[in-house]
Motif scaffolding. Structure first.
Motif, mmCIF file in Angstrom:
data_model
loop_
_atom_site.group_PDB
_atom_site.id
_atom_site.type_symbol
_atom_site.label_atom_id
_atom_site.label_comp_id
_atom_site.label_asym_id
_atom_site.label_seq_id
_atom_site.Cartn_x
_atom_site.Cartn_y
_atom_site.Cartn_z
ATOM 1 N N HIS A 22 0.800 -1.222 0.000
ATOM 2 C CA HIS A 22 0.000 0.000 0.000
ATOM 3 C C HIS A 22 0.834 1.274 0.000
ATOM 4 N N SER A 27 -4.223 8.464 0.591
ATOM 5 C CA SER A 27 -5.397 7.595 0.530
ATOM 6 C C SER A 27 -5.254 6.398 1.464
ATOM 7 N N VAL A 28 -4.030 5.952 1.681
ATOM 8 C CA VAL A 28 -3.776 4.843 2.604
ATOM 9 C C VAL A 28 -3.914 5.323 4.050
ATOM 10 N N TRP A 228 -10.244 3.857 -2.218
ATOM 11 C CA TRP A 228 -9.724 2.808 -3.097
ATOM 12 C C TRP A 228 -9.544 3.309 -4.528
ATOM 13 N N ARG A 231 -6.308 5.207 -4.240
ATOM 14 C CA ARG A 231 -5.201 4.285 -4.018
ATOM 15 C C ARG A 231 -4.841 3.537 -5.308
ATOM 16 N N SER A 235 -1.130 5.682 -5.516
ATOM 17 C CA SER A 235 -0.317 5.219 -4.388
ATOM 18 C C SER A 235 0.831 4.344 -4.864
#
Length: 282
Positions: A22, A27-28, A228, A231, A235
Motif C-alpha cells: 500500500h 489515501s492509505v 480505493w 489508491r 499510491s
C-alpha cells in the motif's frame, strides 16, 4: 531500543522482507487513521488493563496505538513500524491526545530489537499479510512477550471480501490486488491463515475469532470507494501494479472509475472480513 543478547538476530535468523503493497499515500493513511481499538481490536480489549506494557507492531499513523495507551495507562505502549516516515503521524496523534506513556521506534518484526519477556501484550493489526515470513514474525512476537501474556494479531482476508452490486471491474480489482500483493512477498488472504501460522510459530493456547467491517451508509460508501479509487491510481500500489507488469495506467483508471460509480449506488454494500488470534504465552 535495547539490544538483547537473545534476539533472533543473534541466532542468525535471516531477515525476510516484503514490499509494503500500500505504501503511505494520503489515501492509505486516510484508511488507517480511521481505525480505532473499538473497530479494529475489540477482540483484544478484554485482555487489557491498567499497568500493562504493550508492544504495538506496525503501528502506522498511531490511532489504535493511542487508544491502547489510554487503556493501559500508567502502563507503557511501545509502538514500532518499519517505515520511519509514518511515525511522525503517530507521534502527532499521541501528542494531540496528551499521552505521555507512548514511545516510538523503527523496527523489523522478523528481528525485534527487544530483550526476551519485555511486554505483557504484543499486538499487530494488518501486519502479517504484508511481511515476508509471518511465522517468524509471530515467533519474534512470542519471544518478547512475557509468560502469561498474549500475542494478538488481526488481518483481513481479501479472498473473502464481498460486495453488492457486483461489478466485473471490481472482480478484476480483487484479482489484480492478489497478484500485486503476492508478487511483493505478502499474503492478502492472511485472515484464514492466522491460526495455522500461530501453530507453526509454536503457540499451543490460541483463541481464534473473526469480525468484519461493513460499509453501507452513503458516507461510508463514499469514503471507502473514494480511498480505493485514489489508491488504485496514485499510491505505491499503483506504481507496483504498473511497474510489475500487472496492469496499465489506463486499466487502473478504469478500476478507479468503477470504484467511484459503485460508491454512488444507494444499495451498495461492502464487507471486509478479518481473522483474529489471541495467543497465550506459556
Amino acid at each position: 531500543m535495547t539490544h538483547a543478547s537473545t534476539s533472533s538476530a543473534d541466532h542468525g535468523t535471516a531477515h525476510e522482507t516484503a514490499v509494503y503493497t500500500h505504501g503511505h499515500h494520503e489515501s492509505v493513511l486516510r484508511s488507517h487513521s480511521w481505525r480505532t481499538a473499538a473497530n479494529s481490536a475489540a477482540y483484544l480489549l478484554p485482555s487489557l488493563s491498567a499497568g500493562l506494557d504493550v508492544l504495538d507492531v506496525g503501528c502506522g499513523p498511531g490511532t489504535i496505538t493511542a487508544d491502547l495507551a489510554a487503556l493501559v495507562a500508567p502502563g507503557r505502549v511501545t509502538a514500532v513500524d518499519a517505515a520511519e516516515g509514518v511515525l511522525a503521524n503517530a507521534r502527532a496523534v499521541a501528542a494531540e491526545r496528551g499521552l505521555e506513556n507512548v514511545r516510538f521506534a523503527v523496527a523489523d518484526v522478523h528481528a525485534l530489537d527487544f530483550p526476551d519477556d519485555s511486554f505483557d501484550v504484543v499486538h499487530a493489526h494488518q501486519v502479517l499479510q504484508h511481511v515476508g515470513d509471518p511465522v517468524q514474525a509471530l515467533r519474534e512476537m512470542r519471544r518478547v512477550c512475557r509468560p502469561g501474556g498474549v500475542v494478538a494479531a488481526r488481518d483481513s482476508d481479501y479472498g473473502a471480501f464481498a460486495w453488492y452490486p457486483e461489478r466485473p471491474a471490481l472482480d478484476g480489482w480483487l484479482d489484480l490486488y492478489h497478484r500485486v500483493a503476492r508478487a511483493n512477498g505478502g499474503e492478502p488472504d492472511a485472515g484464514r491463515r492466522l491460526f495455522a501460522w500461530a501453530r507453526q510459530a509454536g503457540f499451543t493456547d490460541v483463541t481464534t475469532s473473526a469480525d468484519a467491517w461493513c460499509f453501507a451508509t452513503p458516507e461510508e460508501r463514499a469514503w471507502w470507494s473514494g480511498l480505493w479509487a485514489d489508491r488504485t491510481t496514485a499510491s505505491v500500489y499503483a506504481e507496483l501494479a504498473v511497474g510489475g507488469g500487472h496492469a496499465t495506467e489506463a486499466e487502473l483508471a478504469g478500476v478507479a472509475d468503477a470504484w467511484r460509480e459503485w460508491g454512488t449506488r444507494e444499495d451498495a454494500w461492502f464487507m471486509v472480513p478479518h481473522g483474529e488470534i489471541l495467543c497465550r504465552v506459556s
